[in-house]
Design a protein around this motif. Structure first.
Motif, PDB file in Angstrom:
ATOM      1  N   UNK A  85       6.383   4.127   3.995  1.00 48.21           N
ATOM      2  CA  UNK A  85       5.580   5.203   4.190  1.00 48.21           C
ATOM      3  C   UNK A  85       4.361   5.006   5.522  1.00 48.21           C
ATOM      4  N   UNK A  86       4.573   3.743   6.025  1.00 46.79           N
ATOM      5  CA  UNK A  86       3.610   3.259   7.083  1.00 46.79           C
ATOM      6  C   UNK A  86       2.126   3.272   6.889  1.00 46.79           C
ATOM      7  N   UNK A  87       2.045   2.865   5.456  1.00 52.72           N
ATOM      8  CA  UNK A  87       0.388   2.696   4.919  1.00 52.72           C
ATOM      9  C   UNK A  87       0.156   1.125   5.304  1.00 52.72           C
ATOM     10  N   UNK A  88      -0.766   0.717   6.128  1.00 57.21           N
ATOM     11  CA  UNK A  88      -1.372  -0.817   6.404  1.00 57.21           C
ATOM     12  C   UNK A  88      -2.063  -1.138   5.193  1.00 57.21           C
ATOM     13  N   UNK A  89      -3.060  -0.200   4.901  1.00 54.87           N
ATOM     14  CA  UNK A  89      -3.897  -0.696   3.959  1.00 54.87           C
ATOM     15  C   UNK A  89      -4.495   0.615   3.050  1.00 54.87           C
ATOM     16  N   UNK A  90      -4.675   0.215   1.756  1.00 53.36           N
ATOM     17  CA  UNK A  90      -4.762   1.461   0.885  1.00 53.36           C
ATOM     18  C   UNK A  90      -5.891   0.864  -0.216  1.00 53.36           C
ATOM     19  N   UNK A  91      -6.400   1.922  -0.838  1.00 55.03           N
ATOM     20  CA  UNK A  91      -7.200   1.765  -1.979  1.00 55.03           C
ATOM     21  C   UNK A  91      -6.015   1.902  -3.235  1.00 55.03           C
ATOM     22  N   UNK A  92      -5.953   1.200  -4.207  1.00 60.18           N
ATOM     23  CA  UNK A  92      -4.988   0.941  -5.185  1.00 60.18           C
ATOM     24  C   UNK A  92      -5.735   0.938  -6.566  1.00 60.18           C
ATOM     25  N   UNK A  93      -5.195   2.107  -7.496  1.00 63.90           N
ATOM     26  CA  UNK A  93      -5.741   2.393  -8.738  1.00 63.90           C
ATOM     27  C   UNK A  93      -4.330   2.145  -9.695  1.00 63.90           C
ATOM     28  N   UNK A  94      -4.181   1.470 -10.497  1.00 67.72           N
ATOM     29  CA  UNK A  94      -3.331   1.128 -11.449  1.00 67.72           C
ATOM     30  C   UNK A  94      -3.795   1.035 -12.952  1.00 67.72           C
ATOM     31  N   UNK A  95      -3.244   1.749 -13.784  1.00 66.72           N
ATOM     32  CA  UNK A  95      -3.602   1.894 -15.083  1.00 66.72           C
ATOM     33  C   UNK A  95      -2.401   1.199 -16.129  1.00 66.72           C
ATOM     34  N   UNK A  96      -2.800   0.458 -17.032  1.00 65.72           N
ATOM     35  CA  UNK A  96      -2.003  -0.337 -17.893  1.00 65.72           C
ATOM     36  C   UNK A  96      -0.906  -1.298 -16.952  1.00 65.72           C
ATOM     37  N   UNK A  97       0.274  -1.122 -17.164  1.00 65.34           N
ATOM     38  CA  UNK A  97       1.255  -1.669 -16.275  1.00 65.34           C
ATOM     39  C   UNK A  97       0.889  -1.593 -14.850  1.00 65.34           C
ATOM     40  N   UNK A 101       0.462  -4.421 -12.081  1.00 67.38           N
ATOM     41  CA  UNK A 101       0.802  -4.551 -10.587  1.00 67.38           C
ATOM     42  C   UNK A 101      -0.480  -4.632  -9.791  1.00 67.38           C
ATOM     43  N   UNK A 102      -1.452  -4.230 -10.127  1.00 68.40           N
ATOM     44  CA  UNK A 102      -2.683  -4.124  -9.217  1.00 68.40           C
ATOM     45  C   UNK A 102      -3.180  -5.637  -8.972  1.00 68.40           C
ATOM     46  N   UNK A 103      -3.123  -6.233 -10.278  1.00 72.75           N
ATOM     47  CA  UNK A 103      -3.657  -7.566 -10.423  1.00 72.75           C
ATOM     48  C   UNK A 103      -2.815  -8.516  -9.343  1.00 72.75           C
ATOM     49  N   UNK A 104      -1.425  -8.353  -9.457  1.00 73.93           N
ATOM     50  CA  UNK A 104      -0.501  -9.076  -8.498  1.00 73.93           C
ATOM     51  C   UNK A 104      -0.917  -8.729  -6.923  1.00 73.93           C
ATOM     52  N   UNK A 105      -0.851  -7.470  -6.820  1.00 76.27           N
ATOM     53  CA  UNK A 105      -1.172  -7.054  -5.448  1.00 76.27           C
ATOM     54  C   UNK A 105      -2.557  -7.881  -4.795  1.00 76.27           C
ATOM     55  N   UNK A 106      -3.492  -7.545  -5.681  1.00 79.47           N
ATOM     56  CA  UNK A 106      -4.902  -8.456  -5.172  1.00 79.47           C
ATOM     57  C   UNK A 106      -4.779 -10.001  -5.030  1.00 79.47           C
ATOM     58  N   UNK A 107      -3.883 -10.529  -5.610  1.00 79.47           N
ATOM     59  CA  UNK A 107      -3.495 -12.143  -5.547  1.00 79.47           C
ATOM     60  C   UNK A 107      -2.606 -12.444  -4.559  1.00 79.47           C
ATOM     61  N   UNK A 108      -1.740 -11.407  -4.373  1.00 84.90           N
ATOM     62  CA  UNK A 108      -0.635 -11.615  -3.301  1.00 84.90           C
ATOM     63  C   UNK A 108      -0.597 -10.964  -1.873  1.00 84.90           C
ATOM     64  N   UNK A 109      -1.485  -9.779  -1.923  1.00 85.95           N
ATOM     65  CA  UNK A 109      -1.128  -8.982  -0.962  1.00 85.95           C
ATOM     66  C   UNK A 109      -2.549  -8.281  -0.765  1.00 85.95           C
ATOM     67  N   UNK A 110      -3.629  -9.256  -0.884  1.00 84.71           N
ATOM     68  CA  UNK A 110      -4.995  -8.587  -0.725  1.00 84.71           C
ATOM     69  C   UNK A 110      -5.209  -8.173   0.629  1.00 84.71           C
ATOM     70  N   UNK A 111      -4.481  -8.408   1.607  1.00 85.34           N
ATOM     71  CA  UNK A 111      -4.843  -8.080   2.933  1.00 85.34           C
ATOM     72  C   UNK A 111      -4.487  -6.470   3.308  1.00 85.34           C
ATOM     73  N   UNK A 112      -3.646  -6.060   2.277  1.00 81.63           N
ATOM     74  CA  UNK A 112      -3.162  -4.735   2.268  1.00 81.63           C
ATOM     75  C   UNK A 112      -3.934  -3.697   1.365  1.00 81.63           C
ATOM     76  N   UNK A 113      -5.053  -4.185   0.922  1.00 85.18           N
ATOM     77  CA  UNK A 113      -5.965  -3.163   0.118  1.00 85.18           C
ATOM     78  C   UNK A 113      -7.403  -3.370   0.644  1.00 85.18           C
ATOM     79  N   UNK A 114      -7.905  -1.918   0.577  1.00 86.79           N
ATOM     80  CA  UNK A 114      -9.298  -1.831   0.763  1.00 86.79           C
ATOM     81  C   UNK A 114     -10.050  -2.029  -0.509  1.00 86.79           C
ATOM     82  N   UNK A 115      -9.625  -1.524  -1.585  1.00 86.08           N
ATOM     83  CA  UNK A 115     -10.190  -1.849  -2.930  1.00 86.08           C
ATOM     84  C   UNK A 115      -9.109  -1.881  -3.868  1.00 86.08           C
ATOM     85  N   UNK A 116      -9.574  -2.300  -5.146  1.00 86.11           N
ATOM     86  CA  UNK A 116      -8.556  -2.364  -6.333  1.00 86.11           C
ATOM     87  C   UNK A 116      -9.292  -1.742  -7.439  1.00 86.11           C
ATOM     88  N   UNK A 117      -8.539  -1.051  -8.204  1.00 82.28           N
ATOM     89  CA  UNK A 117      -9.283  -0.414  -9.378  1.00 82.28           C
ATOM     90  C   UNK A 117      -8.237  -0.905 -10.417  1.00 82.28           C
TER      91      UNK A 117
END
Length: 264
Positions: A85-97, A101-117
């Motif tokens: 979808x051509x998204x370089x960086x996003x705010x990510x919010x994930x609930x439960x499962x 996914x959000x925890x792993x995004x933060x650990x492995x792809x932190x450069x793609x995140x502006x913030x993490x919830x």
């Protein structure tokens, strides 16, 4: 119905809000779909953001490949969808499962995140035997055998009364979840252990939990908060696992204040 071919599967997704606005990406829980976020959409859009929701593999209108899945695979799906979808960086919010996914995004792809919830989630779910049992009973009896217990974990008794129509929608979503996709994602949760890797997350992080959450309790949220030095913790009263629905105003306020503070 927008579909994207990503990471060897097909994901159903939906955008809401202005095209040029910063994107808030929402990731669903086990046995749910992108409609679980109905109480968040207007609030996020009215605050000036664009919302991206998607059904994780095995759920909703996304494809149901053979399992088992892994949190690594589900995380790669999320990143591949961003790429498609051509998204370089996003705010990510994930609930439960979605929060796993959000925890792993933060650990492995932190450069793609502006913030993490991370809401109503855990870094590790034990014992594994519970998940093996859940997989077996659903394979044998279908989603109907777990729907009542799931609703009782997701909502407090008062919440089931004052949110009766919404809870009924959630019940139908649970019942309509593909058995194969549910079991494959159960295996992903069963085999997950992010207790050490979350310590590498540097992205500004908000951890949210309902005070009566029995699925991923306050202690699990506190563990994540302690592991991620860049995190803050919000405990919301009078809510269980689906805190984003049961106390949507409080949840939306916490989420949006955090996102605004961390918008580039």
């Amino acid at each position: 119905m927008p579909l994207a071919e990503v990471n060897g599967t097909t994901l159903h997704y939906r955008f809401d809000g202005p095209e040029q606005a910063p994107v808030v990406m929402l990731s669903n829980a086990l046995a749910s779909d992108l409609t679980m976020w109905e109480f968040q959409i207007s609030a996020i859009v009215e605050a000036g953001y664009r919302v991206l929701r998607y059904d994780s593999r095995g759920h909703g209108h996304s494809a149901v490949p053979e399992g088992p899945y892994s949190i690594e695979l589900l995380t790669a799906d999320a990143v591949s969808l961003m790429d498609a979808l051509g998204l370089e960086k996003i705010h990510f919010c994930g609930l439960s499962k979605g929060g796993m996914i959000g925890q792993m995004l933060g650990a492995q792809y932190g450069d793609r995140l502006i913030s993490l919830t991370l809401s109503s989630t855990a870094a590790f779910m034990a014992p594994k035997e519970i998940w093996d049992e859940r997989i077996e009973i659903v394979r044998t009896g279908g989603m109907a055998v777990v729907v009542d217990a799931t609703v009782d974990r997701w909502f407090t008794k008062p919440g089931q009364i004052y949110l009766a129509s919404s809870v009924e929608k959630v019940r139908r979503i649970i019942l309509n979840t593909p058995v194969k996709g549910f079991c494959a994602c159960c295996a992903a949760i069963r085999d997950m252990d992010q207790r050490e890797t979350i310590r590498t997350v540097l992205t500004p992080t908000l951890v949210i939990v309902g005070e009566h959450d029995s699925s991923t309790p306050v202690s699990a949220a506190e563990y994540i908060h302690q592991g991620i030095t860049s995190s803050s913790l919000t405990i919301i009263s009078n809510a269980a696992h689906f805190v984003h629905m049961e106390q949507s105003s409080k949840f939306n306020h916490a989420l949006l204040e955090f996102i605004k503070k961390n918008t580039i």
